[in-house]
Design an enzyme around this catalytic site. Structure first.
Site, PDB file in Angstrom:
ATOM      1  N   ARG A  61       0.863  -1.182   0.000  1.00  0.00           N
ATOM      2  CA  ARG A  61       0.000   0.000   0.000  1.00  0.00           C
ATOM      3  C   ARG A  61       0.894   1.224   0.000  1.00  0.00           C
ATOM      4  O   ARG A  61       2.116   1.110   0.129  1.00  0.00           O
ATOM      5  CB  ARG A  61      -1.033  -0.009   1.139  1.00  0.00           C
ATOM      6  CG  ARG A  61      -0.684  -0.713   2.393  1.00  0.00           C
ATOM      7  CD  ARG A  61       0.453  -0.129   3.146  1.00  0.00           C
ATOM      8  NE  ARG A  61       0.298   1.308   3.327  1.00  0.00           N
ATOM      9  CZ  ARG A  61       1.252   2.157   3.550  1.00  0.00           C
ATOM     10  NH1 ARG A  61       2.522   1.754   3.640  1.00  0.00           N
ATOM     11  NH2 ARG A  61       1.036   3.440   3.696  1.00  0.00           N
ATOM     12  N   ALA A  63       0.906   5.132  -2.226  1.00  0.00           N
ATOM     13  CA  ALA A  63       0.747   5.428  -3.656  1.00  0.00           C
ATOM     14  C   ALA A  63       1.947   5.026  -4.528  1.00  0.00           C
ATOM     15  O   ALA A  63       1.784   4.279  -5.499  1.00  0.00           O
ATOM     16  CB  ALA A  63       0.408   6.910  -3.821  1.00  0.00           C
ATOM     17  N   ARG A 104      -7.009  -0.442  -7.131  1.00  0.00           N
ATOM     18  CA  ARG A 104      -7.384   0.576  -6.127  1.00  0.00           C
ATOM     19  C   ARG A 104      -7.645   1.870  -6.898  1.00  0.00           C
ATOM     20  O   ARG A 104      -6.914   2.179  -7.836  1.00  0.00           O
ATOM     21  CB  ARG A 104      -6.290   0.778  -5.064  1.00  0.00           C
ATOM     22  CG  ARG A 104      -6.309  -0.332  -4.007  1.00  0.00           C
ATOM     23  CD  ARG A 104      -5.463  -0.007  -2.806  1.00  0.00           C
ATOM     24  NE  ARG A 104      -6.149   0.847  -1.832  1.00  0.00           N
ATOM     25  CZ  ARG A 104      -5.539   1.331  -0.750  1.00  0.00           C
ATOM     26  NH1 ARG A 104      -4.250   1.080  -0.520  1.00  0.00           N
ATOM     27  NH2 ARG A 104      -6.197   2.098   0.106  1.00  0.00           N
ATOM     28  N   GLN A 208      -1.758   2.175   9.960  1.00  0.00           N
ATOM     29  CA  GLN A 208      -0.469   2.323   9.255  1.00  0.00           C
ATOM     30  C   GLN A 208       0.529   3.111  10.104  1.00  0.00           C
ATOM     31  O   GLN A 208       1.736   2.922   9.981  1.00  0.00           O
ATOM     32  CB  GLN A 208      -0.670   3.048   7.912  1.00  0.00           C
ATOM     33  CG  GLN A 208      -1.380   2.227   6.856  1.00  0.00           C
ATOM     34  CD  GLN A 208      -2.862   2.502   6.825  1.00  0.00           C
ATOM     35  OE1 GLN A 208      -3.454   2.862   7.849  1.00  0.00           O
ATOM     36  NE2 GLN A 208      -3.493   2.354   5.690  1.00  0.00           N
ATOM     37  N   ASP A 249      -1.773  10.680  -2.007  1.00  0.00           N
ATOM     38  CA  ASP A 249      -2.158   9.659  -2.999  1.00  0.00           C
ATOM     39  C   ASP A 249      -2.459  10.281  -4.350  1.00  0.00           C
ATOM     40  O   ASP A 249      -2.363   9.626  -5.380  1.00  0.00           O
ATOM     41  CB  ASP A 249      -3.365   8.868  -2.496  1.00  0.00           C
ATOM     42  CG  ASP A 249      -2.964   8.085  -1.270  1.00  0.00           C
ATOM     43  OD1 ASP A 249      -3.026   8.658  -0.161  1.00  0.00           O
ATOM     44  OD2 ASP A 249      -2.520   6.937  -1.429  1.00  0.00           O
ATOM     45  N   LYS A 260      -4.566  10.030   3.182  1.00  0.00           N
ATOM     46  CA  LYS A 260      -5.279   9.156   4.119  1.00  0.00           C
ATOM     47  C   LYS A 260      -6.327   9.914   4.923  1.00  0.00           C
ATOM     48  O   LYS A 260      -6.066  11.036   5.384  1.00  0.00           O
ATOM     49  CB  LYS A 260      -4.234   8.510   5.039  1.00  0.00           C
ATOM     50  CG  LYS A 260      -4.760   7.595   6.120  1.00  0.00           C
ATOM     51  CD  LYS A 260      -5.625   6.479   5.579  1.00  0.00           C
ATOM     52  CE  LYS A 260      -4.951   5.637   4.541  1.00  0.00           C
ATOM     53  NZ  LYS A 260      -5.870   4.764   3.780  1.00  0.00           N
TER      54      LYS A 260
HETATM   55  O1  MRU Z   1      -4.476   3.100   2.197  1.00  0.00           O
HETATM   56  P1  MRU Z   1      -2.990   3.301   2.053  1.00  0.00           P
HETATM   57  O2  MRU Z   1      -2.200   2.709   3.176  1.00  0.00           O
HETATM   58  O3  MRU Z   1      -2.497   2.876   0.685  1.00  0.00           O
HETATM   59  O4  MRU Z   1      -2.802   4.871   2.132  1.00  0.00           O
HETATM   60  C1  MRU Z   1      -1.521   5.413   2.029  1.00  0.00           C
HETATM   61  C2  MRU Z   1      -1.475   6.875   2.224  1.00  0.00           C
HETATM   62  O5  MRU Z   1      -2.491   7.532   2.363  1.00  0.00           O
HETATM   63  C3  MRU Z   1      -0.130   7.530   2.150  1.00  0.00           C
HETATM   64  O6  MRU Z   1      -0.069   8.639   2.989  1.00  0.00           O
HETATM   65  C4  MRU Z   1       0.105   8.005   0.707  1.00  0.00           C
HETATM   66  O7  MRU Z   1      -0.075   6.942  -0.188  1.00  0.00           O
HETATM   67  C5  MRU Z   1       1.453   8.566   0.522  1.00  0.00           C
HETATM   68  S1  MRU Z   1       2.682   7.273   0.480  1.00  0.00           S
HETATM   69  C6  MRU Z   1       4.177   7.934   0.099  1.00  0.00           C
END
Ligand code: MRU
Length: 358
Positions: A61, A63, A104, A208, A249, A260
């Site tokens: 997970r 981005a 996703r 996370q 993302d 997030k």
């Molecule tokens: O649902 P996730 O864990 O994929 O969400 C990840 C995030 O929101 C991160 O903050 C975002 O992808 C930036 S990662 C460098």
């Protein structure tokens, strides 16, 4: 899809924890992030369909990490297509790529990576496509790590004086090709003596922050304190926090930032307390095709993720739950977006267009 212990892979692990995505001996392995921090185990993916499922199911997970994984998934799709028919592999892999693109919806790095691989596919000569596609996927992986190191250096310089920071979710090595975006800034700033402590929001419902960010930072020797996201306002009111540093993302053309769920609330509270907000993201996260944040699809996941915690059910019987996993922070609440091409202060459509032209 089997689970493999980390020792069996014989990896060269650095403190950057840049081993979430591994291509080794012509195979794709993902560190199963759902098992961290208790277990460090890898899943071997043998097909593009398994890669799509791993993205949907949160094995990997974040981005940029989703985009890089997808690039390797394209290699697996081409391998299978070519094995079936050396003349028709391009057509045969098409359904796999469509499914991969839907694994996703919010992180634009997924679409960006597949489009880059499609360009390579168009230019490949006749013959086995695997080596050419693998080289492109590895280049993308390597470029992401280099971009993160540049983001880290630029972001660290902006922090100014030593301070504590709050971060949300995980925008670290695990969420990228390595080093991290928001945590790349933290790593660089800590090395420069500019970070006293990182407060990591635990980040419901996937945790996370407490499972991944705290794990990464403590391995790197960076002082970290986990707190519930509801504690952020209280923490800011007590002083000593200069910045909120988060990843993204997808960033819209006007500078609105999707990240997030909970990032928006954090940015509102930060503005109230005079704490600055830094968004650290590679330009592959900027989507110039969407004008504003409200045009970005926000993933809504299963209510069970909110009502349950692990095996245990916390929600009262029969209640509903709403589980949007991202939100939009308006550009007006963002002090700076830091990319590998430079920093954009008080982002707006004009400044982002200029950045993307460079
Ligand atoms: O649902 P996730 O864990 O994929 O969400 C990840 C995030 O929101 C991160 O903050 C975002 O992808 C930036 S990662 C460098």
């Amino acid at each position: 899809m089997g689970l493999i212990d980390m020792e069996a892979l014989n990896l060269d692990i650095s403190a950057d924890a840049d081993h979430a995505i591994v291509w080794q001996n012509n195979r794709l392995y993902l560190l199963d992030q759902r098992l961290l921090p208790e277990q460090e185990r890898y899943i071997e993916l043998q097909s593009c369909a398994e890669t799509s499922a791993a993205i949907t199911d949160m094995v990997v997970r974040g981005a940029p990490a989703i985009g890089i994984t997808a690039a390797y998934g394209v290699v697996l799709a081409a391998r299978a297509g070519y094995a079936t028919s050396p003349a028709d592999w391009r057509q045969l892999m098409r359904p796999d790529l469509v499914a991969l693109g839907r694994s996703r919806p919010t992180a634009v790095n997924l679409r960006w990576a597949i489009e880059r691989m499609e360009e390579v596919i168009r230019e490949l000569p006749d013959g086995d496509p695997e080596a050419g596609l693998l080289a492109a996927a590895m280049r993308m992986h390597q470029e992401d790590v280099e971009a993160n190191r540049r983001i880290g250096a630029i972001g660290a310089r902006l922090l100014g004086a030593p301070t504590s920071v709050i971060t949300h979710c995980n925008a670290g090595a695990l969420a990228t090709g390595g080093y991290g975006t928001a945590l790349g800034v933290v790593r660089s700033a800590f090395s420069a003596g500019l970070i006293d402590r990182v407060y990591a929001d635990e980040t419901r419902p996937w945790f996370q922050g407490s499972r991944l960010t705290a794990w990464e930072l403590s391995r790197a020797g960076i002082p970290v304190t986990v707190m519930t996201e509801g504690s952020a306002a209280r923490r800011m009111s007590e002083g000593g926090v200069g910045w909120v540093v988060v990843g993204s993302d997808r960033i819209a053309a006007n500078g609105d930032v999707v990240n997030k769920i909970g990032t928006y609330a954090l940015a509102v509270v930060a503005r109230y307390h005079g704490v600055r907000v830094m968004v650290a993201a590679p330009t592959s996260t900027i989507d110039m095709t969407v004008r504003r944040g409200s045009d970005i699809p926000i993933e809504v996941r299963s209510p069970e993720e909110v009502l349950n915690c692990g095996e245990r059910r916390f929600g009262a019987p029969g209640v509903e739950a709403w589980n949007p996993v991202f939100d939009v922070t308006p550009a007006a609440l963002v002090d700076v977006i830091v990319t590998e091409r430079g920093a954009v202060h008080m982002p707006d459509a004009k400044k982002l267009a200029e950045l993307m032209k460079t």
